[in-house]
Scaffold this motif. Structure first.
Motif, PDB file in Angstrom:
ATOM      1  N   CYS A   7      35.715 -39.539 -18.142  1.00 61.01           N
ATOM      2  CA  CYS A   7      35.469 -40.571 -17.140  1.00 61.01           C
ATOM      3  C   CYS A   7      35.601 -41.936 -17.805  1.00 61.01           C
ATOM      4  CB  CYS A   7      34.078 -40.418 -16.521  1.00 61.01           C
ATOM      5  SG  CYS A   7      33.674 -41.738 -15.361  1.00 61.01           S
ATOM      6  N   CYS A  12      29.148 -44.558 -17.964  1.00 65.61           N
ATOM      7  CA  CYS A  12      28.986 -43.173 -17.495  1.00 65.61           C
ATOM      8  C   CYS A  12      27.998 -42.424 -18.394  1.00 65.61           C
ATOM      9  CB  CYS A  12      30.341 -42.468 -17.502  1.00 65.61           C
ATOM     10  SG  CYS A  12      30.341 -40.848 -16.714  1.00 65.61           S
ATOM     11  N   ARG A  20      24.956 -34.397 -18.010  1.00 74.96           N
ATOM     12  CA  ARG A  20      25.512 -35.185 -19.110  1.00 74.96           C
ATOM     13  C   ARG A  20      24.843 -34.859 -20.460  1.00 74.96           C
ATOM     14  NH1 ARG A  20      25.872 -38.912 -14.659  1.00 74.96           N
ATOM     15  NH2 ARG A  20      27.848 -40.013 -14.601  1.00 74.96           N
ATOM     16  N   CYS A  50      34.359 -40.190 -12.464  1.00 71.14           N
ATOM     17  CA  CYS A  50      33.542 -39.119 -11.896  1.00 71.14           C
ATOM     18  C   CYS A  50      32.968 -39.492 -10.542  1.00 71.14           C
ATOM     19  CB  CYS A  50      32.433 -38.715 -12.864  1.00 71.14           C
ATOM     20  SG  CYS A  50      31.131 -39.941 -13.089  1.00 71.14           S
ATOM     21  N   CYS A  54      31.184 -45.283 -11.276  1.00 71.76           N
ATOM     22  CA  CYS A  54      31.958 -45.479 -12.492  1.00 71.76           C
ATOM     23  C   CYS A  54      33.257 -46.226 -12.207  1.00 71.76           C
ATOM     24  CB  CYS A  54      32.243 -44.144 -13.172  1.00 71.76           C
ATOM     25  SG  CYS A  54      30.777 -43.482 -14.001  1.00 71.76           S
TER      26      CYS A  54
HETATM   27 ZN   LIG Z   1      31.530 -41.420 -14.831  1.00 66.10          ZN
END
Ligand SMILES: [Zn+2]
Length: 115
Positions: A7, A12, A20, A50, A54
């Motif tokens: 991304c 992000c 994540r 994503c 973002c």
């Molecule tokens: Zn992202």
């Protein structure tokens, strides 16, 4: 050739979501999301971001460079016929007992003046 992109969102990797979280116990990290390339996202921004957040952060951070790729230095115009205004009456209800008027403007492209 890879079948994914990271991304491009500048932050992000700072969003606190469990998807994540990566790494072994004691040295966990929040990692940028990986985006799988597919026929669904090929050729559009979903292939590189994503989500909207973002995408927005990236575009806002780099907007001057993005605009420099294809700057709009003058307006564009689409020739149209003179717009036609018409007022129509619409009815609703079980027995069309209610009605209202609505004025609509029809805009049509003038195909004879297309360049
Ligand atoms: Zn992202």
């Amino acid at each position: 050739m890879t079948n994914f992109n990271w991304c491009h969102g500048p932050s992000c990797h700072k969003s606190h979501t469990v998807d994540r979280v990566r790494g072994v116990k004691g040295s966990k990290v929040l990692r940028t999301r990986k985006i799988k390339t597919s026929n669904w996202n090929r050729g559009n921004w979903y292939n590189y971001f994503c989500g909207n957040r973002c995408y927005d952060e990236y575009v806002n951070k780099h907007i001057e460079q993005v605009i420099a790729i294809a700057p709009r230095t003058e307006c564009l115009e689409t020739p149209i016929n003179d717009p036609k205004r018409t007022t129509n009456t619409y009815t609703y209800g079980m027995n069309d007992e209610y009605s209202y008027n609505r004025t609509e403007t029809k805009i049509e492209v003038d195909e004879t003046r297309q360049s």
